[in-house]
Design an enzyme around this catalytic site. Structure first.
Site, PDB file in Angstrom:
ATOM      1  N   GLY A 196       0.772  -1.233   0.000  1.00 41.53           N
ATOM      2  CA  GLY A 196       0.000   0.000   0.000  1.00 41.53           C
ATOM      3  C   GLY A 196       0.800   1.279   0.000  1.00 41.53           C
ATOM      4  O   GLY A 196       0.269   2.341  -0.314  1.00 41.53           O
ATOM      5  N   ASP A 197       2.098   1.197   0.349  1.00 45.60           N
ATOM      6  CA  ASP A 197       2.942   2.403   0.377  1.00 45.60           C
ATOM      7  C   ASP A 197       4.374   1.993   0.071  1.00 45.60           C
ATOM      8  O   ASP A 197       5.300   2.282   0.833  1.00 45.60           O
ATOM      9  CB  ASP A 197       2.844   3.066   1.748  1.00 45.60           C
ATOM     10  CG  ASP A 197       3.457   4.469   1.782  1.00 45.60           C
ATOM     11  OD1 ASP A 197       3.686   5.034   0.696  1.00 45.60           O
ATOM     12  OD2 ASP A 197       3.710   4.980   2.887  1.00 45.60           O
ATOM     13  N   LEU A 198       4.564   1.342  -1.059  1.00 41.52           N
ATOM     14  CA  LEU A 198       5.838   0.692  -1.364  1.00 41.52           C
ATOM     15  C   LEU A 198       6.783   1.637  -2.114  1.00 41.52           C
ATOM     16  O   LEU A 198       7.050   1.466  -3.302  1.00 41.52           O
ATOM     17  CB  LEU A 198       5.586  -0.584  -2.172  1.00 41.52           C
ATOM     18  CG  LEU A 198       6.710  -1.630  -2.161  1.00 41.52           C
ATOM     19  CD1 LEU A 198       7.051  -2.068  -0.752  1.00 41.52           C
ATOM     20  CD2 LEU A 198       6.317  -2.830  -3.018  1.00 41.52           C
ATOM     21  N   HIS A 199       7.297   2.623  -1.393  1.00 38.54           N
ATOM     22  CA  HIS A 199       8.299   3.515  -1.969  1.00 38.54           C
ATOM     23  C   HIS A 199       9.691   3.098  -1.476  1.00 38.54           C
ATOM     24  O   HIS A 199       9.807   2.250  -0.570  1.00 38.54           O
ATOM     25  CB  HIS A 199       7.978   4.981  -1.652  1.00 38.54           C
ATOM     26  CG  HIS A 199       8.061   5.340  -0.203  1.00 38.54           C
ATOM     27  ND1 HIS A 199       9.254   5.477   0.469  1.00 38.54           N
ATOM     28  CD2 HIS A 199       7.088   5.606   0.711  1.00 38.54           C
ATOM     29  CE1 HIS A 199       9.031   5.819   1.726  1.00 38.54           C
ATOM     30  NE2 HIS A 199       7.717   5.890   1.899  1.00 38.54           N
ATOM     31  N   HIS A 202      10.709   2.271   2.146  1.00 43.25           N
ATOM     32  CA  HIS A 202      10.117   1.111   2.806  1.00 43.25           C
ATOM     33  C   HIS A 202      10.621  -0.211   2.217  1.00 43.25           C
ATOM     34  O   HIS A 202      10.143  -1.274   2.586  1.00 43.25           O
ATOM     35  CB  HIS A 202       8.590   1.167   2.694  1.00 43.25           C
ATOM     36  CG  HIS A 202       8.001   2.315   3.438  1.00 43.25           C
ATOM     37  ND1 HIS A 202       6.749   2.821   3.165  1.00 43.25           N
ATOM     38  CD2 HIS A 202       8.486   3.058   4.475  1.00 43.25           C
ATOM     39  CE1 HIS A 202       6.492   3.835   3.979  1.00 43.25           C
ATOM     40  NE2 HIS A 202       7.538   3.994   4.777  1.00 43.25           N
TER      41      HIS A 202
END
Length: 298
Positions: A196-199, A202
């Site tokens: 969901g927030d795979l930048h 992370h």
């Protein structure tokens, strides 16, 4: 919150940290992140919520991590401390692919971002494929949001309408979203477990730039996995996205004919996520960011 206050919070939970080896990362929206060492020399990650709403998904995140730890080969955090004021876990192997320089508002990279090595693409594609193809039945009853295949487009339509009730949306952007919703051909047929927030901040890598794990699972859910590709598209462009999809496909990830086009449209719908957070958090700066991204005067 000062370093001394975080150390005091940890001590209350039986975690004795060194004052000399301590660093705070302020880049996170929901959490301040501390990097610390205890009296035994073990390295720890500490997450301190910025406000009460920052912990809104913490119980769900913890349950998700417990399931992931039993079912994936890459590393995920194992929380040793979990209270309303502090989350702490032993630091995982690897380092973030990039960190954010708050002064420069830019990534500081741990790999060659101009030409990421094959090991990075191959291992990232493998880890993402492993995550996205997990049996979603394991996550039912955990509180994790689950939107399965046929529900993905109606759910997005509902989210779009909710945002337009609270913000002005640029007509051209709205028309693009509507055309995307109508184009069933490019939407995936199946849902999957998504980070969901795979930048890059992370994504953990080793010295060979191979991915070893993912951190910060605040946004874990089951739904359209395309969102996990959008940060990569933003940073590495269409060519980089094509390389990642190729590695993902080779690792057993579920691909479809309109995948790249759909990911591009998911990225274009990114302002919805920012606007949703602005509404939940009530933060003025997030509201201003949402207004700017939605591209219409209030």
């Amino acid at each position: 919150m000062k370093q001394s206050e975080i150390i005091h919070l940890a001590k209350q939970e039986g975690l004795v940290l060194s004052e000399e080896v301590f660093k705070i990362n302020e880049s996170g929206v929901d959490f301040r992140v501390g990097h610390a060492t205890d009296q035994h020399g073990d390295k720890w990650i500490l997450r301190v919520p910025r406000q009460k709403e920052s912990m809104r998904h913490a119980d769900v995140e913890k349950r998700g991590l417990d399931i992931l730890s039993e079912n994936v080969t890459f590393e995920v955090p194992s929380w040793s401390v979990f209270t309303n004021h502090l989350i702490a876990y032993k630091q995982l192997e690897g380092v973030p692919a990039a960190t954010i320089d708050m002064d420069e508002q830019a990534y500081v990279w741990g790999l060659d971002e101009q030409n990421p090595p094959e090991a990075f693409y191959r291992s990232l594609g493998k880890a993402m494929a492993e995550l996205h193809t997990l049996d979603i039945r394991q996550f039912k009853g955990t509180g994790i949001n689950i939107i399965e295949g046929k529900g993905m487009r109606p759910d997005m339509k509902k989210r779009m309408n909710h945002i337009r009730e609270h913000f002005n949306v640029n007509p051209a952007l709205w028309e693009r979203w509507e055309a995307w919703l109508a184009n069933e051909r490019i939407w995936p047929a199946r849902a999957g477990v998504r980070h969901g927030d795979l930048h890059p901040g992370h994504i953990l890598i080793n010295h060979q730039s191979a991915v070893t794990g993912f951190i910060d699972w605040t946004e874990i859910s089951v739904g359209d996995v395309s969102v996990d590709f959008t940060a990569h598209l933003q940073i590495f462009g269409k060519e980089g996205l094509q390389k990642l999809i190729h590695a993902y496909d080779n690792a057993g990830g579920r691909t479809w004919s309109g995948m790249q086009e759909h990911i591009e449209e998911v990225k274009a719908a990114g302002p919805i996520i920012v606007a949703e957070y602005a509404l939940v958090s009530g933060l003025k700066n997030m509201h201003e960011m949402a207004v700017q991204m939605l591209g219409a005067d209030e």
